[in-house]
Design a protein around this motif. Structure first.
Motif, PDB file in Angstrom:
ATOM      1  N   TYR A  79      -2.135  13.043   8.726  1.00  0.00           N
ATOM      2  CA  TYR A  79      -1.701  12.201   7.615  1.00  0.00           C
ATOM      3  C   TYR A  79      -2.273  10.789   7.692  1.00  0.00           C
ATOM      4  N   LEU A  80      -2.350  10.171   6.532  1.00  0.00           N
ATOM      5  CA  LEU A  80      -2.678   8.762   6.375  1.00  0.00           C
ATOM      6  C   LEU A  80      -1.345   8.034   6.283  1.00  0.00           C
ATOM      7  N   LEU A  81      -1.180   6.981   7.057  1.00  0.00           N
ATOM      8  CA  LEU A  81       0.063   6.234   7.028  1.00  0.00           C
ATOM      9  C   LEU A  81      -0.026   5.172   5.943  1.00  0.00           C
ATOM     10  N   LEU A  82       0.889   5.233   4.997  1.00  0.00           N
ATOM     11  CA  LEU A  82       0.929   4.247   3.920  1.00  0.00           C
ATOM     12  C   LEU A  82       1.632   2.987   4.417  1.00  0.00           C
ATOM     13  N   GLY A  83       1.492   1.901   3.681  1.00  0.00           N
ATOM     14  CA  GLY A  83       2.063   0.620   4.094  1.00  0.00           C
ATOM     15  C   GLY A  83       3.570   0.586   4.142  1.00  0.00           C
ATOM     16  N   PHE A 114       0.859  -1.187   0.000  1.00  0.00           N
ATOM     17  CA  PHE A 114       0.000   0.000   0.000  1.00  0.00           C
ATOM     18  C   PHE A 114       0.897   1.239   0.000  1.00  0.00           C
ATOM     19  N   THR A 115       1.280   1.639  -1.190  1.00  0.00           N
ATOM     20  CA  THR A 115       2.183   2.774  -1.383  1.00  0.00           C
ATOM     21  C   THR A 115       1.442   3.918  -2.066  1.00  0.00           C
ATOM     22  N   LEU A 116       2.096   5.057  -2.134  1.00  0.00           N
ATOM     23  CA  LEU A 116       1.512   6.190  -2.853  1.00  0.00           C
ATOM     24  C   LEU A 116       1.262   5.817  -4.307  1.00  0.00           C
ATOM     25  N   SER A 154       5.364   5.592   5.074  1.00  0.00           N
ATOM     26  CA  SER A 154       5.474   7.007   4.723  1.00  0.00           C
ATOM     27  C   SER A 154       4.122   7.691   4.940  1.00  0.00           C
ATOM     28  N   PRO A 155       4.157   8.960   5.373  1.00  0.00           N
ATOM     29  CA  PRO A 155       2.898   9.678   5.605  1.00  0.00           C
ATOM     30  C   PRO A 155       2.388  10.328   4.317  1.00  0.00           C
ATOM     31  N   LEU A 156       1.090  10.278   4.129  1.00  0.00           N
ATOM     32  CA  LEU A 156       0.426  10.994   3.042  1.00  0.00           C
ATOM     33  C   LEU A 156      -0.437  12.047   3.724  1.00  0.00           C
ATOM     34  N   THR A 157      -0.009  13.302   3.667  1.00  0.00           N
ATOM     35  CA  THR A 157      -0.676  14.357   4.427  1.00  0.00           C
ATOM     36  C   THR A 157      -1.995  14.774   3.779  1.00  0.00           C
ATOM     37  N   LEU A 158      -2.854  15.378   4.601  1.00  0.00           N
ATOM     38  CA  LEU A 158      -4.103  15.926   4.068  1.00  0.00           C
ATOM     39  C   LEU A 158      -3.799  16.982   3.009  1.00  0.00           C
ATOM     40  N   LYS A 159      -2.735  17.734   3.199  1.00  0.00           N
ATOM     41  CA  LYS A 159      -2.357  18.747   2.208  1.00  0.00           C
ATOM     42  C   LYS A 159      -2.055  18.091   0.868  1.00  0.00           C
ATOM     43  N   GLU A 160      -1.288  17.002   0.881  1.00  0.00           N
ATOM     44  CA  GLU A 160      -0.988  16.284  -0.363  1.00  0.00           C
ATOM     45  C   GLU A 160      -2.257  15.702  -0.974  1.00  0.00           C
TER      46      GLU A 160
END
Length: 184
Positions: free
Chosen positions: A51-55, A17-19, A58-64
């Motif tokens: 942020y959402l934590l990816l598998g 579960f990556t970006l 790495s964090p995926l921020t709300l801003k991103e």
């Protein structure tokens, strides 16, 4: 590999579960997309704090999520966010307008099933099984599938303990789920 169940799908577990995997899934415009990960809501003025934590950790921020052109939810009929506090607001006001669920809806998701507070893994797994089983029934709406899943957890009180079921009748287990957007 595609899985079977009430709804078929392609799981992206743990490190898968990556970006890039999320972007590819969104590009395919799935009817239903379920994200089961960790979400860290950090109230404040900066959307980069939550942020959402990816598998791959790495964090995926709300801003991103709110600005990346590759993270459009257009074409997603139902986004299910079973992580903690995905319907909460980033400003600490209790409004859902700036939470992960609202951003996904703003970015194109027709409907979002999200959570208002931290959820327990075991009861969430049972809730999701009941929700998807109900949703797969002919004529079932998203709202009625939500209600069916909630009632199923409520009914798992002490009277059903003899069947080996855990008691999830406390509102902590069944009440955090809200449906935003198109309830049909």
């Amino acid at each position: 590999d595609e899985t079977s169940g009430p709804l078929a799908g392609v799981p992206r577990l743990n490190g898968d579960f990556t970006l890039a995997a999320l972007e590819a899934a969104l590009a395919s415009k799935p009817s239903v997309l379920h994200i089961a990960s960790h979400f860290d809501m950090r109230p404040g003025q900066d959307a980069a704090n939550s942020y959402l934590l990816l598998g791959d950790k790495s964090p995926l921020t709300l801003k991103e999520l709110n600005t990346s052109p590759k993270l459009s939810f257009d074409g997603v009929d139902l986004l299910v966010l079973s992580a903690c506090s995905t319907a909460s607001a980033t400003d600490g006001s209790g409004l859902e307008v700036e939470g992960l669920g609202a951003i996904a809806q703003y970015r194109g998701a027709e409907a979002v099933l999200a959570t208002l507070w931290n959820v327990a893994d075991a009861s969430t797994a049972e809730f999701m099984t009941d929700f998807y089983s109900a949703l797969a029934e002919p004529g079932e709406t998203r709202a009625s599938a939500l209600q069916t899943a909630q009632l199923s957890l409520i009914d798992r009180d002490g009277t059903r303990a003899d069947a080996g079921m855990k008691d999830y009748s406390d509102p902590y287990h069944w009440a955090p789920y809200i449906l935003m957007g198109n309830i049909r």
